[in-house]
Write an enzyme that holds these catalytic residues in place. Structure first.
Site, PDB file in Angstrom:
ATOM      1  N   HIS A 220     -12.255   2.360   8.131  1.00 42.55           N
ATOM      2  CA  HIS A 220     -11.399   1.605   9.038  1.00 42.55           C
ATOM      3  C   HIS A 220     -12.066   1.455  10.404  1.00 42.55           C
ATOM      4  O   HIS A 220     -11.759   0.537  11.163  1.00 42.55           O
ATOM      5  CB  HIS A 220     -10.044   2.311   9.222  1.00 42.55           C
ATOM      6  CG  HIS A 220      -9.182   2.290   7.996  1.00 42.55           C
ATOM      7  ND1 HIS A 220      -9.324   3.206   6.988  1.00 42.55           N
ATOM      8  CD2 HIS A 220      -8.179   1.456   7.629  1.00 42.55           C
ATOM      9  CE1 HIS A 220      -8.437   2.957   6.043  1.00 42.55           C
ATOM     10  NE2 HIS A 220      -7.736   1.897   6.404  1.00 42.55           N
TER      11      HIS A 220
ATOM     12  N   ASP B  51     -11.025  -4.505   0.004  1.00 43.27           N
ATOM     13  CA  ASP B  51     -10.254  -3.665   0.926  1.00 43.27           C
ATOM     14  C   ASP B  51      -9.909  -4.541   2.129  1.00 43.27           C
ATOM     15  O   ASP B  51     -10.387  -5.685   2.248  1.00 43.27           O
ATOM     16  CB  ASP B  51     -11.072  -2.446   1.347  1.00 43.27           C
ATOM     17  CG  ASP B  51     -10.196  -1.271   1.766  1.00 43.27           C
ATOM     18  OD1 ASP B  51      -8.993  -1.484   2.078  1.00 43.27           O
ATOM     19  OD2 ASP B  51     -10.707  -0.133   1.811  1.00 43.27           O
TER      20      ASP B  51
ATOM     21  N   ASP C 143       0.857  -1.182   0.000  1.00 40.20           N
ATOM     22  CA  ASP C 143       0.000   0.000   0.000  1.00 40.20           C
ATOM     23  C   ASP C 143       0.891   1.229   0.000  1.00 40.20           C
ATOM     24  O   ASP C 143       1.233   1.764   1.054  1.00 40.20           O
ATOM     25  CB  ASP C 143      -0.901  -0.036   1.237  1.00 40.20           C
ATOM     26  CG  ASP C 143      -2.098   0.894   1.103  1.00 40.20           C
ATOM     27  OD1 ASP C 143      -2.306   1.426   0.001  1.00 40.20           O
ATOM     28  OD2 ASP C 143      -2.823   1.064   2.090  1.00 40.20           O
TER      29      ASP C 143
ATOM     30  N   ARG D 144       4.963   3.123   3.992  1.00 41.45           N
ATOM     31  CA  ARG D 144       5.103   2.005   4.926  1.00 41.45           C
ATOM     32  C   ARG D 144       6.538   1.770   5.401  1.00 41.45           C
ATOM     33  O   ARG D 144       6.742   1.289   6.518  1.00 41.45           O
ATOM     34  CB  ARG D 144       4.606   0.705   4.261  1.00 41.45           C
ATOM     35  CG  ARG D 144       3.178   0.758   3.758  1.00 41.45           C
ATOM     36  CD  ARG D 144       2.181   0.784   4.888  1.00 41.45           C
ATOM     37  NE  ARG D 144       0.800   0.926   4.383  1.00 41.45           N
ATOM     38  CZ  ARG D 144      -0.255   1.084   5.146  1.00 41.45           C
ATOM     39  NH1 ARG D 144      -0.128   1.127   6.454  1.00 41.45           N
ATOM     40  NH2 ARG D 144      -1.455   1.205   4.621  1.00 41.45           N
TER      41      ARG D 144
END
Length: 973
Positions: free
Chosen positions: A224, A298, A113, A121
């Protein structure tokens, strides 16, 4: 299982949508691809097939137990795909190689991602701008380039699919999770820019991923944390949210990610996430839109999906809905068990399983996994952090900066001589890089106060206030809003001053500003990164064109796509060597010469500036002011320029007078200065004097005649320690020369003998004469002339005669410990004795400056008299004064300017610059040169005469011209 197909959406689709015709997973060698896929699938067990559906989280910053967990997932449960999360690139590569070796039949598909690059990341990797910033760029080729570069970096660490770009249209300013991750609010712009990004990334061999289908841009909650609701009609969703997805599918994006959203108009069950909806995934995405690429959910650990049922049930529902790969599934063992049970019961067919497995294997073949090779760890960090990345990043930011309001043509700043500028910081992050760059262009005062009344009082003396609004650049979700106090202060400052607001945050921050009536200029710089701050400051002063357009609308004030395009004023910019065709590596040779200067004590310190094509790309201050090493040299420190004064002060005034026909180069001296009538110099003309071809003596040691013949000390009759009417010529600290002695110097020059030999002889005396001519024409002192005519308009705020009147003594580098005339440390007082005896203002010496300012005026010369929006001289004037008129007698000099050598024994340059080049050197260890052919400006400043002028190591070594040679050698194109 929901089998509802909305009639209205189907009808609308038939009318308006062209189904995807191309399989984005099909390789060029598709026959070999099919053979490879079939051979793998034929020999797979059911468990191995099911394992191909999972992409689980892997970390490179966790302990051995995590590595053991991943190992077990691969070996025991046949997990076929990993998504790497936090860690470092080197560890990730090591683990990727390790995990790939564990697979028995087919390598792992590695996901990541990285919307703005690996930095999302991984530590120690590159960060490109957020999509919102990219959305302001009009040249989509740049978005293709950034997509390609991110793809190359992904491939370098073994990533095969990068979950980017975000193609959500951010139509809701309050969206807490998309926002800066979106390219904007225009469906056309989002489509165009995301396609360019995708094209670039896939050209690097990395699969792109359009997310979050069918559109996460108009939500007010974070998936999320909960299940957001999209309440729009089918028609609205098809017209707006789906638009960029359709365009992406037509353009060949390899994969898509389904979002966790509640969309009642598309799914009857409002509690069922769209990612688990068969109608959304199978009927619309695959059926109506014809998408044939890889479909990822997702993250199934997100609350938007995880709260729906048990992990295994969620995973099964996602697969049945039509997804191919289950991203971050929870409870893999029980999911496998449930899948097998469903297969046995006939609720799930092996054909459906094979369909997704074959797509996954096609994607793996496309990513080169049919012939996996371990990833090299050699030079990994170097490959991931390159000059190429820096160049691209700079271009992106330069093209993004957006001017949305510009009353009175505030930007770019012109007429610096008329401006008194203050900077005020708002927001809770730093703006140091912005301020420091602003100060390179002119004087900027940082003004602050604990209360508004005190601040407004301080700002009364300024006619322009730059307000920088700085918010954290840590990630795209950081808060961007003004504090209430900031909003009040902004409006009050704007009511009382001309204000330029520069926003280093999301453009949505402007929504809080109730009125822009009193704010004269508004610039959006999008992010508070170092490079954004530096480039925005350069843009304000016109170092490059401003082209950006707003990616989103701001109430009724500014529309999406709005932005005022502005042309460069051709002021110097600041960049990196490769941006102008120079090699950073080769310019490091300058550092070696600097080390030699310091080690061999050629000078205690100095400054070197190198510019090319209008960009300063090397700017180094080195060493200390003196040998005691108490004060390191700063870029802002100023040096005694010595004879550079000739071309930086006297010459431009002569050029202007000549251009304005106030004097002629062929005028005899007695016509310009009547005092020279009936002298041996009456027939000399300016062309001869400026070319050092007037038979003048090199110099006259005026100061020696003011010393006591017995003691060798200064004459008590001619000097006093305190200033008075009769003793007002300040030659040093607490030392004043008799006022009438200026006339004596003029008499000495007027009565001096001419050299018998005709030919070139470098002489300071001509510039004593030039100073008299210039001051007679202007009817004001030379130091005031150059300040008003040139230095203030050019923004030379670190250039001046008599520097102690303007600058703190600590900023002025000491020149010499004078033990022969003034008997003191010379700091802020001109080293040249004759200039000192003129009160510090000489035509041949007396100017002080830093290297940055010297570069500005040299750049003006290089640009044929143009700088900062002002034509200081016509090009023909520059050409006239840069011409040799006596080269036939081996005189290399132009009119005032030094020129490259004709006689090989002379070494004014490295011998490697063009004949059109020009410059000058100074006795104190200074040097500057400009070359129209190469576009290079070079400045070297030092106090090589410290501790005394007997120190000639710098001169004998020719190190200044050796550095010039190193610069020439660094040219790569």
């Amino acid at each position: 299982m929901n089998k509802r197909v909305p009639f209205l959406l189907t009808l609308f689709f038939i009318i308006t949508v062209k189904a995807q015709q191309v399989d984005p997973l099909r390789a060029k060698q598709y026959i070999l691809q099919e053979e490879w896929v079939d051979s793998i699938v034929t020999n797979m067990t059911v468990e191995e097939k099911i394992g191909q559906l999972f992409m689980i989280q892997a970390y490179s910053n966790k302990d051995a137990s995590h590595e053991q967990f991943i190992t077990e997932m691969i070996t025991k449960y046949h997990v076929g795909n990993l998504i790497f999360m936090k860690g470092t690139p080197k560890k990730q590569v090591s683990l990727t190689n390790k995990y790939q070796n564990l697979t028995a039949k087919v390598p792992l598909l590695i996901g990541f991602d990285g919307e703005w690059g690996l930095d999302m990341r991984l530590k120690n990797t590159y960060r490109f701008p957020w999509n919102m910033t990219l959305g302001s760029i009009q040249d989509n080729k740049l978005l293709e380039e950034v997509g390609k570069r991110i793809g190359e970096q992904c491939k370098r660490v073994g990533i095969h699919v990068n979950f980017a770009p975000v193609v959500d249209i951010n139509t809701n300013p309050n969206n807490p999770i998309i926002g800066n991750r979106s390219f904007g609010e225009s469906k056309e712009s989002v489509a165009e820019k995301s396609i360019a990004f995708t094209k670039g990334m896939q050209s690097a061999g990395v699969l792109a991923n359009a997310k979050h289908f069918p559109g996460h841009g108009d939500t007010a909650t974070d998936s999320h944390l909960t299940l957001p609701t999209i309440s729009f009609s089918e028609k609205r969703i098809d017209s707006i949210e789906l638009y960029p997805f359709k365009k992406q599918f037509e353009s060949g994006v390899a994969s898509v990610m389904t979002a966790h959203l509640s969309i009642p108009s598309l799914e009857m069950n409002p509690n069922l996430p769209s990612s688990l909806s068969e109608n959304v995934v199978t009927n619309i995405l695959k059926g109506q839109l014809g998408f044939k690429g890889l479909i990822f959910t997702d993250g199934l650990n997100m609350k938007g999906a995880a709260d729906y049922a048990t992990p295994a049930e969620i995973n099964l529902a996602a697969f049945k809905a039509g997804n191919d790969i289950l991203l971050i599934p929870q409870d893999v063992p029980n999911t496998i068990t449930l899948f097998k049970t469903e297969l046995e019961k006939g609720e799930l067919s092996e054909e459906r399983l094979d369909f997704s497995v074959k797509k996954i294997l096609k994607a793996k073949y496309l990513a080169g996994l049919n012939n996996f090779q371990p990833i090299s760890e050699d030079n990994l960090l170097e490959d991931l952090n390159t000059t190429k990345d820096d160049l691209l990043h700079r271009e992106l930011i330069k093209n993004a900066i957006t001017v949305v309001k510009n009353n009175f043509n505030t930007v770019p700043f012109k007429h610096l001589e008329q401006k008194k500028i203050a900077y005020v910081k708002l927001g809770d992050d730093k703006g140091d890089h912005f301020v420091n760059t602003l100060k390179k262009y002119t004087r900027i005062d940082v003004v602050s106060d604990e209360n508004l009344g005190g601040l407004l009082q301080k700002l009364k003396k300024y006619n322009l206030v730059i307000i920088g609004f700085h918010k954290s650049n840590k990630n795209p979700w950081k808060g961007y809003k003004f504090a209430n106090k900031d909003l009040v202060w902004l409006q009050e400052i704007a009511r009382n001053n001309e204000v330029l607001l520069d926003v280093f945050a999301s453009p949505y921050s402007l929504l809080q500003i109730k009125t822009f009536k009193n704010i004269d200029g508004v610039v959006v710089s999008y992010q508070n990164s170092k490079i954004s701050q530096e480039l925005s400051a350069q843009a304000l002063f016109g170092a490059f064109d401003i082209k950006g357009k707003l990616p989103v609308s701001i109430n009724e004030d500014f529309a999406a796509g709005e932005g005022i395009e502005l042309k460069s004023l051709k002021r110097l910019g600041y960049s990196i060597p490769e941006a102008v065709g120079l090699s950073s590596k080769k310019l490091e040779n300058i550092d070696r010469y600097i080390d030699t200067i310091l080690k061999q004590k050629m000078a205690p310190g100095g400054q070197v500036v190198v510019a090319r094509h209008g960009k300063i790309v090397y700017n180094k201050s080195f060493g200390y002011q003196t040998e005691n090493k108490r004060r390191k040299i700063k870029d802002s420190d100023i040096y005694d320029l010595a004879s550079l004064t000739k071309i930086l002060a006297t010459l431009p005034t002569v050029m202007r007078l000549e251009e304005n026909k106030k004097l002629s180069l062929f005028s005899d001296l007695d016509n310009l200065l009547p005092a020279y009538k009936e002298t041996n110099k009456e027939a000399l003309n300016l062309k001869q004097i400026l070319s050092h071809y007037a038979q003048l003596k090199a110099w006259i040691p005026f100061y020696i005649q003011t010393l006591d013949s017995v003691t060798g000390k200064i004459s008590k009759d001619l000097y006093r320690k305190k200033k008075s009417r009769d003793y007002n010529i300040r030659v040093a600290k607490n030392l004043y020369l008799k006022s009438s002695y200026k006339d004596s110097i003029k008499t000495f020059i007027k009565d001096s003998d001419l050299r018998e030999r005709v030919g070139y002889k470098y002489s300071d005396l001509g510039y004593y004469i030039m100073k008299d001519i210039v001051e007679r024409k202007y009817k004001m002192p030379l130091n005031k002339i150059v300040q008003d005519e040139f230095y203030k308009p050019l923004g030379l705020n670190r250039t001046s005669y008599l520097p102690l009147r303007k600058y703190n003594w600590k900023e002025v580098v000491p020149t010499e410990k004078d033990d022969y005339f003034r008997n003191q440390l010379l700091r802020g007082y001109v080293h040249d004795m004759g200039a000192a005896m003129q009160g510090g203002v000489g035509g041949h010496a007396g100017l002080f400056a830093n290297a940055n300012d010297v570069a500005k005026i040299m750049q003006m010369y290089l640009q044929e008299g143009y700088y900062g929006g002002v034509q200081y001289f016509q090009p023909e004037t520059i050409e006239k004064f840069n011409k040799r008129y006596y080269s036939h007698v081996r005189n290399r000099r132009g009119l005032g300017f030094d020129k490259p050598q004709i006689n090989p024994k002379e070494k004014p340059t490295c011998g490697c610059v063009s004949d059109r080049s020009f410059g000058h050197s100074g006795f104190t260890g200074t040097y500057t040169w400009a070359d129209p052919d190469s576009g290079i400006v070079y400045v070297f400043l030092s106090n090589r005469v410290y501790p005394t002028m007997k120190n000639r190591k710098l001169v004998k070594s020719n190190v200044r011209t050796k550095i010039q040679k190193a610069i020439q050698d660094a040219i790569i194109n």
